[in-house]
Design a protein around this motif. Structure first.
Motif, PDB file in Angstrom:
ATOM      1  N   MET A  32       0.828  -1.201   0.000  1.00 56.83           N
ATOM      2  CA  MET A  32       0.000   0.000   0.000  1.00 56.83           C
ATOM      3  C   MET A  32       0.868   1.258   0.000  1.00 56.83           C
ATOM      4  O   MET A  32       0.600   2.223  -0.734  1.00 56.83           O
ATOM      5  CB  MET A  32      -0.920  -0.012   1.227  1.00 56.83           C
ATOM      6  N   SER A  42       1.067   4.004  -3.079  1.00 54.11           N
ATOM      7  CA  SER A  42       0.767   5.417  -2.846  1.00 54.11           C
ATOM      8  C   SER A  42       1.932   6.309  -3.277  1.00 54.11           C
ATOM      9  O   SER A  42       1.736   7.358  -3.896  1.00 54.11           O
ATOM     10  CB  SER A  42       0.460   5.651  -1.363  1.00 54.11           C
ATOM     11  N   GLY A  64      -2.457   7.689   1.724  1.00 52.49           N
ATOM     12  CA  GLY A  64      -2.145   6.297   1.408  1.00 52.49           C
ATOM     13  C   GLY A  64      -1.004   5.755   2.249  1.00 52.49           C
ATOM     14  O   GLY A  64      -1.044   4.605   2.709  1.00 52.49           O
ATOM     15  N   GLY A  71      -1.221   2.775   4.902  1.00 47.82           N
ATOM     16  CA  GLY A  71      -0.292   1.654   4.778  1.00 47.82           C
ATOM     17  C   GLY A  71       0.456   1.391   6.068  1.00 47.82           C
ATOM     18  O   GLY A  71       0.629   0.229   6.472  1.00 47.82           O
ATOM     19  N   PHE A 109      -7.749   0.102   2.670  1.00 40.47           N
ATOM     20  CA  PHE A 109      -7.017   0.116   1.398  1.00 40.47           C
ATOM     21  C   PHE A 109      -7.989   0.299   0.235  1.00 40.47           C
ATOM     22  O   PHE A 109      -7.740   1.082  -0.685  1.00 40.47           O
ATOM     23  CB  PHE A 109      -6.239  -1.188   1.198  1.00 40.47           C
ATOM     24  N   THR A 128      -2.398  -0.885  -4.885  1.00 42.01           N
ATOM     25  CA  THR A 128      -3.285  -0.745  -3.724  1.00 42.01           C
ATOM     26  C   THR A 128      -4.433  -1.760  -3.799  1.00 42.01           C
ATOM     27  O   THR A 128      -4.928  -2.226  -2.777  1.00 42.01           O
ATOM     28  CB  THR A 128      -3.853   0.681  -3.605  1.00 42.01           C
TER      29      THR A 128
END
Length: 210
Positions: A8, A12, A92, A96, A109, A189
């Motif tokens: 993730m 991002s 993001g 994460g 997510f 993602t």
């Protein structure tokens, strides 16, 4: 969800490529231009592929009544888009990190991905509106006034994506490096969501059995 959290974060961070590379590219080719004219569209402004491309495109557009290519200060999008992308990158990474430490589940997510997708669609819609206005809102006092066979005025809206013939120009409009990086980031993602879903189930199963 350590693995999902790392994916993730990486997904991002790939959006930061939009601050370096063009999001979109429009190329105009014609027999009188052995080297096609091109525009690279960034989230912060529009630049020519070569040094004098914007100047040459503006010169051509002047004859058919199209406005000059806008400068960053003339479009609110070039002030807003960097803020939106920067905010989504930060959000993001935070999600994460929280996923990495098991503080949020995989649905966060997916929530980020849905929000980013909505913003992307809105951005494309806005871009298409600008292309439509740019190619149809022509100066009535233009030097050249081209019409269709039925007498209606010609418009010169570049395609949002793909190929189109305009007069003697071949126009191609496609995503550029920044756009592909954004796509890959969003895809990662999506992968993080499914991996996180598996990791979350394992964690819940472990808690239940213990």
């Amino acid at each position: 969800m350590k693995k999902a959290g790392i994916i993730m974060i990486i997904g991002s961070l790939l959006l930061l490529g939009l601050f370096k590379f063009p999001l979109w590219n429009i190329v105009l080719g014609a027999p009188q231009y052995p080297d096609p004219l091109g525009m690279n569209i960034y989230i912060t402004g529009i630049q020519g592929v070569e040094e004098f491309d914007i100047q040459n495109i503006d010169g051509l557009n002047h004859y058919i009544g199209m406005r000059p290519i806008p400068k960053p200060s003339e479009m609110w999008e070039f002030q807003v888009f960097p803020l939106v992308i920067g905010s989504m990158v930060a959000l993001g990474v935070i999600i994460g990190l929280l996923g990495f430490f098991g503080k949020v589940n995989h649905w966060w997510f997916l929530g980020w991905l849905v929000l980013m997708s909505v913003l992307g669609v809105l951005g494309m819609y806005d871009f298409n509106l600008w292309l439509t206005d740019y190619g149809t809102n022509l100066d009535p006092h233009a030097i050249m006034k081209m019409t269709h066979p039925d007498g209606t005025p010609m418009t010169y809206k570049p395609p949002l994506i793909g190929y189109q013939k305009m007069l003697n120009f071949d126009v191609d409009s496609w995503p550029h490096v920044g756009g592909y990086l954004m796509f890959v980031g969003m895809l990662l993602t999506f992968v993080a969501f499914f991996i996180g879903k598996k990791e979350w189930k394992k964690k819940k199963r472990g808690i239940t059995t213990s």
